[in-house]
Design an enzyme around this catalytic site. Structure first.
Site, PDB file in Angstrom:
ATOM      1  N   HIS A   1       0.886  -1.185   0.000  1.00 13.54           N
ATOM      2  CA  HIS A   1       0.000   0.000   0.000  1.00 13.54           C
ATOM      3  C   HIS A   1       0.920   1.230   0.000  1.00 13.54           C
ATOM      4  O   HIS A   1       1.799   1.358  -0.851  1.00 13.54           O
ATOM      5  CB  HIS A   1      -0.921  -0.126   1.217  1.00 13.54           C
ATOM      6  CG  HIS A   1      -2.072   0.823   1.276  1.00 13.54           C
ATOM      7  ND1 HIS A   1      -2.456   1.636   0.249  1.00 13.54           N
ATOM      8  CD2 HIS A   1      -2.961   1.095   2.295  1.00 13.54           C
ATOM      9  CE1 HIS A   1      -3.510   2.356   0.612  1.00 13.54           C
ATOM     10  NE2 HIS A   1      -3.830   2.045   1.856  1.00 13.54           N
TER      11      HIS A   1
ATOM     12  N   HIS B   1      -2.287  -2.345  -9.586  1.00 14.01           N
ATOM     13  CA  HIS B   1      -3.305  -1.763  -8.711  1.00 14.01           C
ATOM     14  C   HIS B   1      -4.542  -2.627  -8.736  1.00 14.01           C
ATOM     15  O   HIS B   1      -4.888  -3.176  -9.784  1.00 14.01           O
ATOM     16  CB  HIS B   1      -3.675  -0.344  -9.169  1.00 14.01           C
ATOM     17  CG  HIS B   1      -4.350   0.439  -8.108  1.00 14.01           C
ATOM     18  ND1 HIS B   1      -5.704   0.390  -7.914  1.00 14.01           N
ATOM     19  CD2 HIS B   1      -3.847   1.260  -7.161  1.00 14.01           C
ATOM     20  CE1 HIS B   1      -6.005   1.157  -6.882  1.00 14.01           C
ATOM     21  NE2 HIS B   1      -4.906   1.706  -6.404  1.00 14.01           N
TER      22      HIS B   1
ATOM     23  N   ASP C   1       2.806   5.510  -6.491  1.00 14.98           N
ATOM     24  CA  ASP C   1       4.061   5.389  -5.740  1.00 14.98           C
ATOM     25  C   ASP C   1       5.296   5.270  -6.618  1.00 14.98           C
ATOM     26  O   ASP C   1       6.415   5.330  -6.120  1.00 14.98           O
ATOM     27  CB  ASP C   1       3.980   4.172  -4.804  1.00 14.98           C
ATOM     28  CG  ASP C   1       2.903   4.348  -3.741  1.00 14.98           C
ATOM     29  OD1 ASP C   1       2.877   5.416  -3.125  1.00 14.98           O
ATOM     30  OD2 ASP C   1       2.086   3.430  -3.553  1.00 14.98           O
TER      31      ASP C   1
END
Ligand code: CMC
Length: 425
Positions: free
Chosen positions: A265, A304, A360
């Site tokens: 995450h 994702h 990210d």
């Protein structure tokens, strides 16, 4: 006309009609499907909640196939371009963009809570200087609840508003004060003449003008906006799950922060930097990709649960990164990241699985260029995401459909058996 889903149970040949609402069935309606009347009834088995809507929400919209993200209907790109983190927070929490007066009141209310109890700084001083910032932050957020016991009164809207303001104001202070502690530097008090992102950077880096460049302050605000909410992700679900047992919101935010910490995450931003550093050079990329394809390692910052297209936040960040690099100089790891992305996107392994860069992938490179240490990356994600968690929590409290979150299980263990004393096993 009401829509129904008709199911025939091959075990009994019975037919069931399940109401369809908003295109979905209610999982509880499956309970009527049973072979014998005394049975519990059918459930849907959904490990990791891949196909379960746990709530109705009007906060954030994602179209994972198109790569679309909107907060309260507003495209993320427009908000990143024109809004500010505090305005976006108000939008997320209350549902509408504030008027001038509403915005000034909101900003002032947050500034009013812009300090942490002195004892919190004593706790910070007790952490090892080598402690990971997310471990410290998780503890410190929970610790805040002990100073605001009235925050347990979650049926009191004024109290909840105060808790919301406190969390938005104080999470950055916890983060900055912990960072100063690890550096052996004195705490920098919050400066209420500054905007949110500027104040945070000032509490981290006061005196280091390079790190306070206006373009970097503006980039930090944009990063916070891009991270502000993402509907029912792992940490938001934790916020709601914990919130559903009705503790104070500081405890729930602490739990959500722990969920964000993990490398699958929010911790992925730190893991990406680690991965790029380990790859070390563009020439090592093909070998690394082979390892990924053999599933020996993961390509961090890729993939994702919801996006099966390019994450719009990553797309925006990739373009915005240039503005930061024009102030800081290019990050040497950027070449590796760009080449890694190019190669990955041309490989069948990634194409076939719809794996694209997520938020990210580029954020860590930007943070590093701004002089933020690696173990603070996920802390920045936490600061950005706190308003989103609070918006989800507020929505949960107002939702009459919601009760304590309590999933069921499919029991696969022993049937009843008798205890055997230790000498007879
Ligand atoms: N590298 C290599 N293979 C991957 C990756 C990856 N990053 N992500 C998914 N896959 C493969 C996975 O092995 C599976 O292959 P197969 O079909 O052969 O079993 C397939 O793609 C589908 O993946 P999944 O594991 O079913 O996907 P998920 O929805 O359960 O997991 C994820 C989503 C984000 C946890 C995962 O993609 C991942 O671990 N990515 C790396 C960590 C990361 O970047 N996390 C940040 C997520 S976005 C921001 C945030 O939430 O903070």
């Amino acid at each position: 006309m009401s829509e129904v889903l008709t199911i025939t149970d091959s075990r009994t040949n019975k037919e069931y009609k399940l109401d369809i609402q908003d295109g979905n069935i209610r999982a509880k309606d499956l309970r009527q499907i049973k072979v014998n009347e005394d049975e519990f009834g059918m459930m849907s088995y959904d490990p990791s909640f891949e196909n379960t809507a746990s709530c109705k929400s009007s906060v954030t919209y994602i179209d994972g196939d198109q790569g679309i993200l909107r907060y309260r209907g507003y495209p993320i790109e427009q908000l990143a371009e024109s809004s500010s983190q505090l305005e976006v927070s108000k939008l997320l929490i209350d549902g509408e963009l504030p008027s001038n007066d509403e915005l000034s009141k909101w900003v002032n209310d947050i500034k009013e809570h812009n300090s942490v109890p002195n004892e919190i700084n004593d706790i910070i001083g007790a952490f090892p200087k080598s402690a990971h910032a997310m471990g410290a932050l998780t503890s410190l957020e929970a610790a805040l609840s002990t100073f605001y016991p009235e925050s347990k009164n979650i049926t009191d809207e004024d109290e909840n508003y105060r808790s919301i303001c406190r969390l938005i104001a104080q999470v950055p202070i916890l983060a900055a004060n912990f960072y100063r502690h690890t550096q052996g530097l004195p705490i920098v008090e919050p400066d209420n003449s500054m905007d949110y992102a500027e104040n945070f950077l000032n509490m981290m880096f006061k005196g280091d003008d390079n790190k306070m460049h206006p373009d970097l302050v503006s980039a930090m605000d944009t990063l916070l906006i891009l991270h502000a909410d993402h509907e029912q992700n792992c940490s938001a679900s934790v916020m709601r799950n914990v919130g559903s047992s009705e503790p104070d919101p500081f405890s729930a935010v602490s739990a959500a922060t722990a969920a964000l910490y993990g490398p699958l995450h929010g911790g992925a931003n730190e893991a990406v930097l680690q991965m790029l550093t380990e790859i070390g050079s563009v020439k090592n990329i093909p070998n690394f990709i082979e390892q990924v394809k053999k599933k020996e390692v993961k390509l961090m910052g890729f993939g994702h649960r919801v996006y099966k297209a390019y994450d719009p936040r990553a797309k925006y960040l990739k373009e915005a990164a240039d503005k930061v690099f024009s102030v800081t100089g290019t990050n040497p790891l950027l070449d590796i990241a760009l080449e890694l992305e190019a190669i990955a996107l041309s490989e069948d392994y990634f194409k076939g699985r719809n794996l694209y860069p997520n938020v990210d992938f580029y954020s860590g490179l930007i943070y590093e260029s701004m002089g933020i240490p690696k173990d603070m990356f996920t802390v920045l994600f936490t600061i950005g995401r706190t308003p989103g968690w609070l918006a989800q929590w507020k929505e949960l409290l107002a939702d009459k459909d919601q009760k304590i979150a309590r999933p069921r299980q499919v029991y696969t263990g022993y049937d009843s058996r008798d205890y055997v004393g230790v000498n007879n096993r």
